[in-house]
Design a protein around this motif. Sequence first.
Motif, PDB file in Angstrom:
ATOM      1  N   GLU A 241       0.846  -1.194   0.000  1.00  0.00           N
ATOM      2  CA  GLU A 241       0.000   0.000   0.000  1.00  0.00           C
ATOM      3  C   GLU A 241       0.881   1.245   0.000  1.00  0.00           C
ATOM      4  O   GLU A 241       1.923   1.274   0.674  1.00  0.00           O
ATOM      5  N   ILE A 242       0.478   2.253  -0.760  1.00  0.00           N
ATOM      6  CA  ILE A 242       1.233   3.506  -0.813  1.00  0.00           C
ATOM      7  C   ILE A 242       0.313   4.654  -0.394  1.00  0.00           C
ATOM      8  O   ILE A 242      -0.836   4.717  -0.811  1.00  0.00           O
ATOM      9  N   MET A 243       0.852   5.494   0.442  1.00  0.00           N
ATOM     10  CA  MET A 243       0.114   6.666   0.891  1.00  0.00           C
ATOM     11  C   MET A 243       0.794   7.884   0.273  1.00  0.00           C
ATOM     12  O   MET A 243       2.022   7.909   0.170  1.00  0.00           O
ATOM     13  N   GLU A 244       0.017   8.884  -0.175  1.00  0.00           N
ATOM     14  CA  GLU A 244       0.704  10.038  -0.748  1.00  0.00           C
ATOM     15  C   GLU A 244       0.546  11.292   0.121  1.00  0.00           C
ATOM     16  O   GLU A 244      -0.444  11.451   0.846  1.00  0.00           O
ATOM     17  N   ILE A 245       1.545  12.122   0.052  1.00  0.00           N
ATOM     18  CA  ILE A 245       1.513  13.412   0.751  1.00  0.00           C
ATOM     19  C   ILE A 245       1.905  14.467  -0.274  1.00  0.00           C
ATOM     20  O   ILE A 245       2.925  14.321  -0.951  1.00  0.00           O
ATOM     21  N   ILE A 246       1.085  15.502  -0.383  1.00  0.00           N
ATOM     22  CA  ILE A 246       1.381  16.560  -1.348  1.00  0.00           C
ATOM     23  C   ILE A 246       1.745  17.833  -0.608  1.00  0.00           C
ATOM     24  O   ILE A 246       1.125  18.168   0.406  1.00  0.00           O
ATOM     25  N   CYS A 247       2.792  18.486  -1.095  1.00  0.00           N
ATOM     26  CA  CYS A 247       3.191  19.756  -0.497  1.00  0.00           C
ATOM     27  C   CYS A 247       2.546  20.881  -1.306  1.00  0.00           C
ATOM     28  O   CYS A 247       2.901  21.101  -2.466  1.00  0.00           O
ATOM     29  N   ARG A 248       1.576  21.539  -0.666  1.00  0.00           N
ATOM     30  CA  ARG A 248       0.819  22.571  -1.372  1.00  0.00           C
ATOM     31  C   ARG A 248       1.698  23.788  -1.673  1.00  0.00           C
ATOM     32  O   ARG A 248       2.736  23.985  -1.046  1.00  0.00           O
ATOM     33  N   PRO A 249       1.257  24.632  -2.628  1.00  0.00           N
ATOM     34  CA  PRO A 249       2.027  25.854  -2.957  1.00  0.00           C
ATOM     35  C   PRO A 249       2.337  26.699  -1.731  1.00  0.00           C
ATOM     36  O   PRO A 249       3.369  27.361  -1.672  1.00  0.00           O
ATOM     37  N   ASP A 250       1.465  26.653  -0.720  1.00  0.00           N
ATOM     38  CA  ASP A 250       1.733  27.461   0.480  1.00  0.00           C
ATOM     39  C   ASP A 250       2.620  26.722   1.474  1.00  0.00           C
ATOM     40  O   ASP A 250       2.853  27.190   2.587  1.00  0.00           O
ATOM     41  N   GLY A 251       3.070  25.526   1.102  1.00  0.00           N
ATOM     42  CA  GLY A 251       3.979  24.802   1.981  1.00  0.00           C
ATOM     43  C   GLY A 251       3.271  23.865   2.939  1.00  0.00           C
ATOM     44  O   GLY A 251       3.898  23.069   3.627  1.00  0.00           O
ATOM     45  N   SER A 252       1.951  23.908   2.988  1.00  0.00           N
ATOM     46  CA  SER A 252       1.234  22.995   3.878  1.00  0.00           C
ATOM     47  C   SER A 252       1.069  21.636   3.215  1.00  0.00           C
ATOM     48  O   SER A 252       1.194  21.513   1.996  1.00  0.00           O
ATOM     49  N   LEU A 253       0.855  20.607   4.020  1.00  0.00           N
ATOM     50  CA  LEU A 253       0.764  19.255   3.499  1.00  0.00           C
ATOM     51  C   LEU A 253      -0.670  18.829   3.282  1.00  0.00           C
ATOM     52  O   LEU A 253      -1.550  19.133   4.085  1.00  0.00           O
ATOM     53  N   LYS A 254      -0.894  18.086   2.202  1.00  0.00           N
ATOM     54  CA  LYS A 254      -2.223  17.541   1.945  1.00  0.00           C
ATOM     55  C   LYS A 254      -2.087  16.036   1.893  1.00  0.00           C
ATOM     56  O   LYS A 254      -1.334  15.477   1.078  1.00  0.00           O
ATOM     57  N   SER A 255      -2.796  15.357   2.827  1.00  0.00           N
ATOM     58  CA  SER A 255      -2.685  13.906   2.888  1.00  0.00           C
ATOM     59  C   SER A 255      -3.728  13.383   3.841  1.00  0.00           C
ATOM     60  O   SER A 255      -4.225  14.123   4.699  1.00  0.00           O
ATOM     61  N   LEU A 256      -4.065  12.117   3.715  1.00  0.00           N
ATOM     62  CA  LEU A 256      -4.954  11.498   4.688  1.00  0.00           C
ATOM     63  C   LEU A 256      -4.318  11.468   6.071  1.00  0.00           C
ATOM     64  O   LEU A 256      -4.980  11.281   7.072  1.00  0.00           O
ATOM     65  N   LEU A 257      -2.978  11.637   6.103  1.00  0.00           N
ATOM     66  CA  LEU A 257      -2.258  11.500   7.363  1.00  0.00           C
ATOM     67  C   LEU A 257      -2.255  12.772   8.206  1.00  0.00           C
ATOM     68  O   LEU A 257      -2.100  12.720   9.428  1.00  0.00           O
ATOM     69  N   THR A 258      -2.372  13.920   7.504  1.00  0.00           N
ATOM     70  CA  THR A 258      -2.084  15.184   8.202  1.00  0.00           C
ATOM     71  C   THR A 258      -2.917  15.377   9.460  1.00  0.00           C
ATOM     72  O   THR A 258      -2.422  15.914  10.441  1.00  0.00           O
ATOM     73  N   LYS A 259      -4.163  14.916   9.407  1.00  0.00           N
ATOM     74  CA  LYS A 259      -4.991  15.150  10.597  1.00  0.00           C
ATOM     75  C   LYS A 259      -4.449  14.409  11.821  1.00  0.00           C
ATOM     76  O   LYS A 259      -4.769  14.751  12.951  1.00  0.00           O
ATOM     77  N   PHE A 260      -3.629  13.387  11.600  1.00  0.00           N
ATOM     78  CA  PHE A 260      -3.051  12.676  12.743  1.00  0.00           C
ATOM     79  C   PHE A 260      -1.722  13.271  13.205  1.00  0.00           C
ATOM     80  O   PHE A 260      -1.133  12.796  14.154  1.00  0.00           O
ATOM     81  N   LEU A 261      -1.239  14.275  12.428  1.00  0.00           N
ATOM     82  CA  LEU A 261       0.108  14.778  12.720  1.00  0.00           C
ATOM     83  C   LEU A 261       0.064  16.200  13.257  1.00  0.00           C
ATOM     84  O   LEU A 261      -0.644  17.054  12.710  1.00  0.00           O
ATOM     85  N   GLY A 262       0.796  16.422  14.326  1.00  0.00           N
ATOM     86  CA  GLY A 262       0.911  17.767  14.869  1.00  0.00           C
ATOM     87  C   GLY A 262       1.772  18.637  13.963  1.00  0.00           C
ATOM     88  O   GLY A 262       2.394  18.154  13.018  1.00  0.00           O
ATOM     89  N   GLU A 263       1.834  19.954  14.277  1.00  0.00           N
ATOM     90  CA  GLU A 263       2.600  20.877  13.459  1.00  0.00           C
ATOM     91  C   GLU A 263       4.080  20.508  13.475  1.00  0.00           C
ATOM     92  O   GLU A 263       4.771  20.533  12.457  1.00  0.00           O
ATOM     93  N   LYS A 264       4.545  20.145  14.667  1.00  0.00           N
ATOM     94  CA  LYS A 264       5.957  19.799  14.812  1.00  0.00           C
ATOM     95  C   LYS A 264       6.274  18.564  13.957  1.00  0.00           C
ATOM     96  O   LYS A 264       7.279  18.521  13.241  1.00  0.00           O
ATOM     97  N   GLU A 265       5.382  17.585  14.007  1.00  0.00           N
ATOM     98  CA  GLU A 265       5.629  16.372  13.229  1.00  0.00           C
ATOM     99  C   GLU A 265       5.606  16.677  11.734  1.00  0.00           C
ATOM    100  O   GLU A 265       6.409  16.152  10.971  1.00  0.00           O
ATOM    101  N   GLN A 266       4.683  17.546  11.335  1.00  0.00           N
ATOM    102  CA  GLN A 266       4.601  17.911   9.916  1.00  0.00           C
ATOM    103  C   GLN A 266       5.871  18.599   9.455  1.00  0.00           C
ATOM    104  O   GLN A 266       6.415  18.296   8.394  1.00  0.00           O
ATOM    105  N   SER A 267       6.382  19.518  10.271  1.00  0.00           N
ATOM    106  CA  SER A 267       7.585  20.217   9.813  1.00  0.00           C
ATOM    107  C   SER A 267       8.802  19.308   9.893  1.00  0.00           C
ATOM    108  O   SER A 267       9.728  19.402   9.099  1.00  0.00           O
TER     109      SER A 267
END
Lengths: 614, 614
Positions: free
Chosen positions: A368-394
């Motif tokens: 299984e592959i999960m994707e994460i997209i880095c939006r033009p504003d630098g924020s992440l788009k993924s099914l995972l993001t809601k589980f990740l804090g800001e620190k974890e995302q950065s």
Amino acid sequence: MLQQSVPSQQNQHFNSFVTRTNTCGELRAAHVGQKVTLYGWVQYQRQGLFLVLRDFQGLTQVIIPQDEAHSHVKELLSNAPLESVVRVTGTVSPRPSGQENPKMPTGDIEVKAETAEILNSCKKLPFEIKDFIKKSEALRMQYRYLDLRSCRLQSALRLRSRVVMRMREYLCNLHGFVDVETPTLFKRTPGGAKEFLVPSREVGKFYSLPQSPQQFKQLLMVGGMDRYFQVARCYRDEGSRPDRQPEFTQIDIEMSFVDQAGIQRLIEGLLQHSWPEERGSIMTPFPSMTYEEALADYGTDKPDTRFGMKIVDISDVLRGSNIHFVQNALSYPHGSIRAICIPQGVRYLTNKDLGSLKESAKSQFNQEIMEIICRPDGSLKSLLTKFLGEKEQSELIRALNMEEGDVVLLAAGEHKQCSALGALRLLSANLLEAAGLALRDPTAFHFLWVVDFPLFLPKAENPTELESAHHPFTAPHPSDVSLLYSDPTKVRSQHYDLVLNGNEVGGGSIRIHSAEQQRFVLEKVLKEDSEVLSHLIEALEFGAPPHGGIALGLDRLISLIVDAPSIRDVIAFPKSFRGRDLMGNAPDYVTPEELEPYHIQVSWPLEEKEAKKN
Amino acid sequence: MLQQSVPSQQNQHFNSFVTRTNTCGELRAAHVGQKVTLYGWVQYQRQGLFLVLRDFQGLTQVIIPQDEAHSHVKELLSNAPLESVVRVTGTVSPRPSGQENPKMPTGDIEVKAETAEILNSCKKLPFEIKDFIKKSEALRMQYRYLDLRSCRLQSALRLRSRVVMRMREYLCNLHGFVDVETPTLFKRTPGGAKEFLVPSREVGKFYSLPQSPQQFKQLLMVGGMDRYFQVARCYRDEGSRPDRQPEFTQIDIEMSFVDQAGIQRLIEGLLQHSWPEERGSIMTPFPSMTYEEALADYGTDKPDTRFGMKIVDISDVLRGSNIHFVQNALSYPHGSIRAICIPQGVRYLTNKDLGSLKESAKSQFNQEIMEIICRPDGSLKSLLTKFLGEKEQSELIRALNMEEGDVVLLAAGEHKQCSALGALRLLSANLLEAAGLALRDPTAFHFLWVVDFPLFLPKAENPTELESAHHPFTAPHPSDVSLLYSDPTKVRSQHYDLVLNGNEVGGGSIRIHSAEQQRFVLEKVLKEDSEVLSHLIEALEFGAPPHGGIALGLDRLISLIVDAPSIRDVIAFPKSFRGRDLMGNAPDYVTPEELEPYHIQVSWPLEEKEAKKN
């Protein structure tokens, strides 16, 4: 009489022993006024006015005489079908001012024909030679002798010859290697399921066509031959596999009293010496990478290091998260979460591309592959993001070196996620390039040594048993010898692979030279019957020197140098991927009488037997 | 970094990439004082005082240290069995005055060992290496890796490598030839009864291992390759024949736009260029002789021209005589009386010798031989003399150039007496030499071209049908082309053989390049099914250039250069005359499961089948 060896091409005498004065690629303004005789093929002819003559070296424009005295010559040349072979004698003249062709090496001159002869007329071609490349490969292989006239094949085969000659000069003339021919009619090696058989006149006995001169080269070392090489024909019956040939060629090398570094320096020097000038130069020493690093960073033991997109282990970043599949994967002993970051994936990859990447990981690796997209504003788009804090995302962004517009593919698992990500890395690179991103320099040649392979691997069909990762003669890594007797799975080998742009172009090892160690490996670790190799083990008991070697896959190496899509493009008479010669129609039926001396008969399937009867 | 090709041996770096400083043949007085590291085999060891170390290049005497501080080194070196492999580091010292060995290249020095290591111990040898040559060849072939350590095989194989390399330099670097590899898995050629078969995975279909790259090299010419060569592995299944090998090597050459003289000059230059200096030099151009002359003068198409004893036609001398068998022979259309004169035969040949010569003519050729002896007083002794007048006797003496003590062997007949006399000529030469007459210079190399062979010969089994004297692609002699259609038996060919000291070492021809002529030869003259060669005939229709070539038998050529009794002495791993590899035990049995993918089964004779059951 020329008695000195001249390595440079310029001194080749292409016109020795024949009655031509020049090749069709040779004449320049400096030849004007000379009477010349050319032989070649009619490439083009126009309205009885001129024709273009071709040979292996180039093209020359020939002016057809129009005066009465030469009417015979005019008739001959005007009516010669394309691809006919003609001899033309005439005088070299400058082209009329303004009609020079700067794109053509002979474009300053033309030859005014005085006499001519049609040496062989050509019947109507099955296709125009210049269109040939567009025709199906099957048709081109059927008329291989016509395809061989193409510039593409002429230059590939000539480059191949030149590179091999330079290799010989390096090995033989500079470093004292001896070119020794070894037999190709030998006997089956243990596990040699891919070896062609050759029936002998002794009932029930067969020769086998060896996959490599491995045993012979080691025996040559025992025989004190010290430095051996051979441009060796090898055979492998793999049935139908794309871009494999039942017979292929390797540069086969073995040395006594050498270590791994010695072989590596030898090969670097060999390639540097023989590298064709028109392909730039290569830097030595080549970088080196362990098998473990290669798998971890690239998911393969033959990494294409022309571009980044390395696999990154992000287990530690996600360890604290509350994501079920992450926690599940990390609960296993070797569990990890890994990812690759595709630069500008948002711009260059369509949703369909991403879908097909994920689909391919699923179908080929059950991953299984999960994707994460880095939006033009630098924020992440993924099914995972809601589980990740800001620190974890950065932290994730930093670990993966993500930039705006990048796409990350993430895989969790115990073992195979690296292979899956390695495959996705290559697939995405192809997709990016197809979409217009210049990822890999097409003129770059990235050589790489991959080292410290495991000596043994668990058998696919029964993982509690071990098989050789390469072959049973490979020596263990000096630091791991004691592990051989305690925990063979942990033993690294002294095997090394040479990788070029993601293709394995060579492999070799330091060999076992102790009979006792060789017997232990065969009997105790591999549980094989050592009887079939008794001659080799016995040879090790009679003063075998420490030795090692390597083999380079010549067909593959040359195809990479000339940037050909297939090894068939650097072999004069290749077989189709089903192993057939489409020109001569081989293999073919033989009569039962022809089989008789070999005491064999064909086991026809029942229905064919019936059909043959009727 | 060495970047230039250096043809001379002196510049070879035998110690590159390894940790030895010198080979065992390298050290001289100039090295005295240097610290060196040598690797080699223990050739000899004496009372813990010194040993002789051997590698491919020579021998070096090593002094075993006797002081307490080096007791470990002394123990190691004193106890190393012969043929063990050791590393020795020490200092080069001059030998004590008076102990120099002028016969040994390193005889001025010795190495005082400081450290040493046994890299591999040798178990008890099956024989002493130095006695090896006296052992049976079967034993030597079983332990081929030990025999390879002998000076004889080392130097033969190294000379072979060197000669081939020089040939490559000549062809590739000097004359623009392209080294092209051709397939060895092909299909059966018509009449290819001696071709090994290789079962394929397609039911009932077989590859064939070709006897030469003949078809491919011609197709390369059609493909515009212009100048091709290959050191080609060839296969021929002849069952058991002395001094033949199932696989052998030929220097295979083909050129476009060339005539017979061009190929001959090329080969003369090739051999002159590659000839090993230590064997003297060879003169070019080589002499030439027609097939007819060769048969008439030497009774063979491969005359040994190192000595005279030519066959003389004495028909005219005897025509007037009243001898029954003479008149009988001369009454036939091609009847003649011929003879050879053996110089000093009275002194060097015993009666038993003469008897065996006559016996051999009888048994091999069914040919009666009459002898004539020239007595010390110049008179003739023979059963014939009573039938000959004084004039006839002196004419006979003049015709045969007889001197006192010579023996003449005379044969009457229609055809085969030349072959019989040719064989007797060689047999008597051997007998004369065995008896002490220096007939042939053992260091002389007599090359000879034999030309103008017939294109076709009557089939042995049915003399009204014709077969190719060489192969069906050989072109007719330009002067005889019209005879092809009227009287093919009379057509001479453009075939040429290269003979060295009575051995055929090469052969080639100008080929047919006209499809129509090729079809005529195959279908009308040879009555063969041209279908199997349809790809080749079709290729000739698509602009095939005039072309020709040659193949040199490399194994035979090298064996003659090094004066080896058999080609097995110049092949690293030869097969026995029954085609067996005695070291690895090939060919060997395989399991029925291994045959399955190839859809074949063994046809066991009934009794063996029964034996297998029990």
